[in-house]
Design an enzyme around this catalytic site. Structure first.
Site, mmCIF file in Angstrom:
data_model
loop_
_atom_site.group_PDB
_atom_site.id
_atom_site.type_symbol
_atom_site.label_atom_id
_atom_site.label_comp_id
_atom_site.label_asym_id
_atom_site.label_seq_id
_atom_site.Cartn_x
_atom_site.Cartn_y
_atom_site.Cartn_z
ATOM 1 N N ASP A 31 0.838 -1.204 0.000
ATOM 2 C CA ASP A 31 0.000 0.000 0.000
ATOM 3 C C ASP A 31 0.873 1.255 0.000
ATOM 4 O O ASP A 31 0.360 2.373 -0.057
ATOM 5 C CB ASP A 31 -1.036 -0.022 1.136
ATOM 6 C CG ASP A 31 -0.418 -0.049 2.515
ATOM 7 O OD1 ASP A 31 0.823 -0.137 2.625
ATOM 8 O OD2 ASP A 31 -1.191 0.017 3.506
ATOM 9 N N SER A 32 2.192 1.067 0.000
ATOM 10 C CA SER A 32 3.107 2.187 -0.237
ATOM 11 C C SER A 32 2.836 2.806 -1.612
ATOM 12 O O SER A 32 3.319 3.897 -1.900
ATOM 13 C CB SER A 32 4.564 1.721 -0.149
ATOM 14 O OG SER A 32 4.774 0.575 -0.945
ATOM 15 N N ASP A 70 -1.112 -6.204 -0.032
ATOM 16 C CA ASP A 70 -1.404 -5.573 1.260
ATOM 17 C C ASP A 70 -2.897 -5.354 1.478
ATOM 18 O O ASP A 70 -3.588 -4.829 0.584
ATOM 19 C CB ASP A 70 -0.749 -4.181 1.305
ATOM 20 C CG ASP A 70 0.529 -4.152 2.099
ATOM 21 O OD1 ASP A 70 0.765 -5.070 2.905
ATOM 22 O OD2 ASP A 70 1.302 -3.189 1.911
ATOM 23 N N LYS A 98 -0.960 -9.464 3.214
ATOM 24 C CA LYS A 98 -0.188 -8.958 4.359
ATOM 25 C C LYS A 98 -1.054 -7.986 5.135
ATOM 26 O O LYS A 98 -1.799 -7.207 4.538
ATOM 27 C CB LYS A 98 1.093 -8.274 3.886
ATOM 28 C CG LYS A 98 1.894 -7.630 5.027
ATOM 29 C CD LYS A 98 3.306 -7.258 4.608
ATOM 30 C CE LYS A 98 3.413 -5.957 3.857
ATOM 31 N NZ LYS A 98 2.951 -4.765 4.617
ATOM 32 N N GLU A 100 -0.960 -5.337 8.820
ATOM 33 C CA GLU A 100 -0.106 -4.704 9.824
ATOM 34 C C GLU A 100 -0.642 -4.933 11.232
ATOM 35 O O GLU A 100 -1.860 -4.843 11.447
ATOM 36 C CB GLU A 100 -0.032 -3.186 9.568
ATOM 37 C CG GLU A 100 0.647 -2.824 8.260
ATOM 38 C CD GLU A 100 0.799 -1.314 8.057
ATOM 39 O OE1 GLU A 100 0.498 -0.540 8.997
ATOM 40 O OE2 GLU A 100 1.213 -0.921 6.960
ATOM 41 N N GLU A 167 9.518 -3.844 10.246
ATOM 42 C CA GLU A 167 9.826 -2.520 9.678
ATOM 43 C C GLU A 167 10.382 -1.592 10.755
ATOM 44 O O GLU A 167 9.768 -1.423 11.819
ATOM 45 C CB GLU A 167 8.558 -1.910 9.051
ATOM 46 C CG GLU A 167 8.838 -0.508 8.496
ATOM 47 C CD GLU A 167 7.854 -0.022 7.455
ATOM 48 O OE1 GLU A 167 6.963 -0.786 7.042
ATOM 49 O OE2 GLU A 167 7.987 1.149 7.056
HETATM 50 O O1 KIV Z 1 3.570 -1.101 1.642
HETATM 51 C C1 KIV Z 1 4.752 -1.477 1.597
HETATM 52 O O2 KIV Z 1 5.487 -1.213 0.655
HETATM 53 C C2 KIV Z 1 5.251 -2.271 2.711
HETATM 54 C C3 KIV Z 1 6.725 -2.537 2.742
HETATM 55 C C4 KIV Z 1 7.453 -1.321 3.126
HETATM 56 C C5 KIV Z 1 7.056 -3.679 3.617
HETATM 57 O O3 KIV Z 1 4.513 -2.646 3.564
#
Ligand code: KIV
Length: 237
Positions: A31-32, A70, A98, A100, A167
């Protein structure tokens, strides 16, 4: 020592295909993308629809790597909601999802395990909570925080996570977690004592020159290549 697991983010077909052809083992539709693709301040405006769209693009480019997608903020508030959201990402082509967080996510991981959806956990600095945290901070500095991280990693493993992203975790604490659990740890800004490393593609290739995190090593200069090529095009016509 074994070669570390290699992981990187990708958000669209060409970047995913290039990363896959380069031989990276895990590709994360992170989600970056809210920051490095959409230009937002942080990841908190990313929606499930965005993630589905980008997961579909990345799926078309990946044939070898494991594709993890994510779950964005507010899409995994309860175990049932987590299952619904994860099911959409899997239908879009993800091999795993994934999410968090630590202790608060155990029931959600268990629900996904029941549904046979593989999950990568993510602890330490949680970008989806950057507003509450007031910035991107190193985690595990105090003994209490370190213990909490180690304990939550063990619980996430017991709840079925197949790997854990660490992280911005103090390197010694990342090392202690790596020793304590049997599933792989994948670090970003967490030192070299993890089983693998993950980076944001744009940091690695130099495609986002306006902000480079302090832990990132930039191996390419894509922003210059783009600018120079477009300048040459403009002067050529
Ligand atoms: O969203 C993302 O890119 C991430 C990585 C930094 C692990 O969660």
């Amino acid at each position: 020592m074994q070669q570390p697991i290699s992981a990187i983010t990708a958000y669209d077909y060409p970047s995913a295909r290039l990363c896959d052809e380069a031989g990276v083992q895990l590709i994360l539709v992170g989600d970056s993308l809210g920051m490095v693709v959409a230009g937002c301040e942080d990841t908190t405006s990313v929606t499930l629809d965005h993630m589905v769209y980008h997961t579909e693009m990345v799926r078309r480019g990946v044939t070898k790597a494991v594709l993890v997608s994510d779950l964005p903020i507010d899409t995994y508030q309860t175990p049932e909601m987590t299952l619904e959201s994860a099911t959409r990402l899997m239908a879009a082509g993800a091999d795993a999802v994934k999410l968090e967080g630590g202790f608060g996510q155990i029931a959600k991981l268990e629900r996904l395990r029941e549904a046979k959806i593989p999950v990568c956990a993510h602890i330490g600095m949680l970008p989806q909570r950057v507003k509450e945290e007031g910035g991107y901070k190193k985690k595990g500095k105090s003994e209490a925080e370190a213990e909490k991280l180690i304990e939550s990693a063990a619980l996430l493993e017991a709840a079925g996570a197949f790997a854990i992203v660490l992280e911005s975790v103090v390197p010694e604490v990342a090392g202690a977690i790596t020793e304590r659990i049997d599933i792989p740890t994948i670090g970003i800004g967490a030192g070299s004592q993890c089983d693998g490393q993950i980076r944001v593609l744009h940091d690695v290739i130099g495609a986002y020159p306006w902000f480079v995190p302090p832990f990132a090593t930039v191996y390419g200069n894509v922003s210059d290549v783009v600018k120079n090529s477009v300048e040459k095009y403009i002067s050529d016509i």
